[in-house]
Design a protein around this motif. Structure first.
Motif: not given
Length: 71
Positions: A12-26
């Motif tokens: 629902s927010c940019e914090h959510c997006a950042a969390s997903i980006r971080e995990e998936v990027s690995e």
């Protein structure tokens, strides 16, 4: 370069997006992660993308994954 797209629940927010980006990027083979919070979509670009690992990374970030959307 391959592409996979997912509909993600609970985002629902940019914090959510950042969390997903971080995990998936690995995940091995991932080159770029695009997150559309409003559209509830995550698009992953890379080589040798493993669907199970990508889904697990999104789940690890704390979000649900709906079946991949045709890319």
């Amino acid at each position: 370069m391959a592409q996979k797209q997912y509909t993600v629940t609970g985002m629902s927010c940019e914090h959510c997006a950042a969390s997903i980006r971080e995990e998936v990027s690995e995940v091995s083979g991932v080159r770029e992660v695009e997150v559309d919070v409003a559209g509830k979509a995550v698009t992953v670009h890379g080589t040798g993308l493993d669907d199970e690992r990508l889904r697990a990374a999104i789940a690890e970030a704390g979000y649900g994954v709906v079946d991949p959307v045709a890319a």
